[in-house]
Scaffold this active site. Structure first.
Site, PDB file in Angstrom:
ATOM      1  N   ARG A 150       0.862  -1.177   0.000  1.00  0.00           N
ATOM      2  CA  ARG A 150       0.000   0.000   0.000  1.00  0.00           C
ATOM      3  C   ARG A 150       0.900   1.228   0.000  1.00  0.00           C
ATOM      4  O   ARG A 150       2.013   1.193   0.527  1.00  0.00           O
ATOM      5  CB  ARG A 150      -0.910   0.019   1.223  1.00  0.00           C
ATOM      6  CG  ARG A 150      -1.846  -1.175   1.335  1.00  0.00           C
ATOM      7  CD  ARG A 150      -2.672  -1.087   2.618  1.00  0.00           C
ATOM      8  NE  ARG A 150      -3.629  -2.185   2.740  1.00  0.00           N
ATOM      9  CZ  ARG A 150      -3.394  -3.331   3.355  1.00  0.00           C
ATOM     10  NH1 ARG A 150      -2.197  -3.532   3.935  1.00  0.00           N
ATOM     11  NH2 ARG A 150      -4.310  -4.277   3.423  1.00  0.00           N
ATOM     12  N   LYS A 187      -3.019  -2.851   7.726  1.00  0.00           N
ATOM     13  CA  LYS A 187      -4.275  -2.570   8.420  1.00  0.00           C
ATOM     14  C   LYS A 187      -4.432  -3.475   9.625  1.00  0.00           C
ATOM     15  O   LYS A 187      -4.004  -4.633   9.608  1.00  0.00           O
ATOM     16  CB  LYS A 187      -5.450  -2.758   7.455  1.00  0.00           C
ATOM     17  CG  LYS A 187      -5.499  -1.722   6.340  1.00  0.00           C
ATOM     18  CD  LYS A 187      -6.720  -1.903   5.463  1.00  0.00           C
ATOM     19  CE  LYS A 187      -6.794  -0.821   4.393  1.00  0.00           C
ATOM     20  NZ  LYS A 187      -7.976  -0.994   3.514  1.00  0.00           N
ATOM     21  N   HIS A 255      -2.218   2.145  -6.082  1.00  0.00           N
ATOM     22  CA  HIS A 255      -3.026   0.946  -5.859  1.00  0.00           C
ATOM     23  C   HIS A 255      -3.161   0.120  -7.131  1.00  0.00           C
ATOM     24  O   HIS A 255      -3.408  -1.090  -7.058  1.00  0.00           O
ATOM     25  CB  HIS A 255      -4.402   1.334  -5.308  1.00  0.00           C
ATOM     26  CG  HIS A 255      -4.797   0.530  -4.101  1.00  0.00           C
ATOM     27  ND1 HIS A 255      -4.070   0.520  -2.923  1.00  0.00           N
ATOM     28  CD2 HIS A 255      -5.820  -0.345  -3.906  1.00  0.00           C
ATOM     29  CE1 HIS A 255      -4.645  -0.295  -2.050  1.00  0.00           C
ATOM     30  NE2 HIS A 255      -5.701  -0.839  -2.634  1.00  0.00           N
ATOM     31  N   ARG A 258      -0.412  -2.235  -6.905  1.00  0.00           N
ATOM     32  CA  ARG A 258      -0.735  -3.288  -5.927  1.00  0.00           C
ATOM     33  C   ARG A 258      -1.677  -4.319  -6.561  1.00  0.00           C
ATOM     34  O   ARG A 258      -1.481  -5.531  -6.418  1.00  0.00           O
ATOM     35  CB  ARG A 258      -1.370  -2.659  -4.684  1.00  0.00           C
ATOM     36  CG  ARG A 258      -1.798  -3.656  -3.598  1.00  0.00           C
ATOM     37  CD  ARG A 258      -2.203  -2.872  -2.346  1.00  0.00           C
ATOM     38  NE  ARG A 258      -3.002  -3.633  -1.425  1.00  0.00           N
ATOM     39  CZ  ARG A 258      -2.497  -4.425  -0.462  1.00  0.00           C
ATOM     40  NH1 ARG A 258      -1.188  -4.576  -0.342  1.00  0.00           N
ATOM     41  NH2 ARG A 258      -3.307  -5.060   0.381  1.00  0.00           N
ATOM     42  N   HIS A 281      -4.108  -9.272   3.601  1.00  0.00           N
ATOM     43  CA  HIS A 281      -5.559  -9.301   3.785  1.00  0.00           C
ATOM     44  C   HIS A 281      -5.921 -10.171   4.983  1.00  0.00           C
ATOM     45  O   HIS A 281      -5.419 -11.292   5.112  1.00  0.00           O
ATOM     46  CB  HIS A 281      -6.250  -9.856   2.538  1.00  0.00           C
ATOM     47  CG  HIS A 281      -6.290  -8.909   1.387  1.00  0.00           C
ATOM     48  ND1 HIS A 281      -6.549  -9.294   0.092  1.00  0.00           N
ATOM     49  CD2 HIS A 281      -6.111  -7.561   1.332  1.00  0.00           C
ATOM     50  CE1 HIS A 281      -6.521  -8.244  -0.705  1.00  0.00           C
ATOM     51  NE2 HIS A 281      -6.254  -7.183   0.027  1.00  0.00           N
ATOM     52  N   TYR A 290      -9.447 -11.090  -7.032  1.00  0.00           N
ATOM     53  CA  TYR A 290      -8.410 -11.215  -8.064  1.00  0.00           C
ATOM     54  C   TYR A 290      -8.590 -12.459  -8.913  1.00  0.00           C
ATOM     55  O   TYR A 290      -8.023 -12.550  -9.997  1.00  0.00           O
ATOM     56  CB  TYR A 290      -7.022 -11.195  -7.418  1.00  0.00           C
ATOM     57  CG  TYR A 290      -6.714  -9.862  -6.797  1.00  0.00           C
ATOM     58  CD1 TYR A 290      -6.420  -8.760  -7.591  1.00  0.00           C
ATOM     59  CD2 TYR A 290      -6.768  -9.680  -5.419  1.00  0.00           C
ATOM     60  CE1 TYR A 290      -6.171  -7.522  -7.027  1.00  0.00           C
ATOM     61  CE2 TYR A 290      -6.522  -8.448  -4.851  1.00  0.00           C
ATOM     62  CZ  TYR A 290      -6.226  -7.372  -5.654  1.00  0.00           C
ATOM     63  OH  TYR A 290      -5.986  -6.134  -5.098  1.00  0.00           O
TER      64      TYR A 290
END
Length: 312
Positions: A150, A187, A255, A258, A281, A290
């Site tokens: 990110r 995150k 992004h 990414r 994730h 994806y």
């Protein structure tokens, strides 16, 4: 005392929005149009006579006419707020907009570069002897694509791990060049290690050879023109300019790199769990999107290669 006509209720509601909630004239005009549209489509002369089924019928009609799910959701929200207000002014059996949902919004697939476009973007170089800023940019872009970071993770990287001291927190992310890895905090404060590919490592070594000391005394890996830690916004701006010079057919932002990283790794390996770990994730559900990109790639190959794939 006479009950105000429906247009009077509307006027009073909009006036209250303007005076008490300080909404802009543009927003007030949008509420007015949405309420007028509701009155026209239902044909009811009395707001209190509208039912849950009237609102559902109008919602279905708007969807059939091709209005977007986002637009319908906005109108439902506005109607719901109006009837909440109206219920405090006069008796209503119920808020007719309660429980009515907008059509499900289509899930947008992330935009990813084709492999050839990604390679072209990475290999776009300047002639002659590059300036330090150009070496910094190249290292950033290579690392974004190599490791699927990110932009906030990239901007937060330090040259090496710095422990907490003097009231300053420890590094949230850092480079381990010899191990060909970066450590980042994503995150949910989840820390992960991500491999660094050969071209990215070479670009990082070239940048580190000319990187000046940070003026703020930090160990920031990537620096701005003022030799302070670079911001995500500056990374976005520099990548956009670089992509334009490279002749990319689409707008490229961090992004996109990414997404390209995830899509290209999945195309090559088919290992969804590995891509999940590399991206950081928390849930495999976030990574599964994806697989749609991978199928689109395979479908495009099929359409180009199979002799019976041509559609009339």
């Amino acid at each position: 005392m006479d009950t105000p006509a429906d247009d009077d209720w509307t006027g009073r509601y909009l006036a209250e929005l303007k005076t008490q909630r300080q909404l802009s004239d543009h927003t007030i005009a949008a509420y007015r149009r949405d309420l007028a549209e509701l009155a026209r489509l239902t044909g009811q002369a009395d707001w209190a006579a509208l039912t849950h089924f009237d609102i559902r019928r109008v919602t279905a009609k708007l969807h059939a006419e091709g209005q977007s799910a986002a637009s319908i959701a906005r109108k439902l929200s506005g109607w719901r707020g109006f009837f909440d207000w109206l219920s405090r002014q006069r008796p209503l059996a119920a808020n007719p907009a309660d429980g009515v949902r907008a059509p499900r919004r289509p899930k947008r697939l992330p935009k990813a570069l084709a492999v050839d476009d990604a390679v072209q973007l990475m290999e776009k170089t300047t002639s002659g002897h590059p300036e330090p800023a150009e070496l910094c940019d190249r290292a950033m872009f290579e690392l974004l694509y190599s490791s699927g970071l990110r932009v906030s993770e990239l901007a937060g990287l330090d040259v090496h791990h710095v422990p907490a001291r003097g009231g300053q927190p420890a590094s949230l992310g850092w480079l381990e060049l010899e191990a060909q890895e970066v450590v980042v905090t994503g995150k949910g404060n989840k820390m992960r290690r991500v491999p660094v590919g050969g071209p990215a490592r070479a670009a990082l070594e070239a940048w580190l050879a000319v990187r000046p000391p940070a003026r703020d005394g930090s160990a920031a890996l990537f620096l701005s023109a003022r030799d302070t830690r670079i911001s995500p916004r500056v990374v976005q701006y520099r990548l956009k300019a670089h992509a334009h010079k490279a002749g990319m057919p689409v707008h490229v932002h961090p992004h996109v790199l990414r997404h390209s990283f995830a899509s290209h790794v999945l195309q090559s390996s088919g290992d969804l769990r590995a891509v999940q770990e590399l991206l950081g994730h928390a849930s495999i559900t976030s990574t599964q999107i994806y697989t749609s990109l991978d199928f689109q790639h395979l479908a495009a190959v099929y359409d180009r290669a199979h002799p019976r794939a041509k559609r009339k």
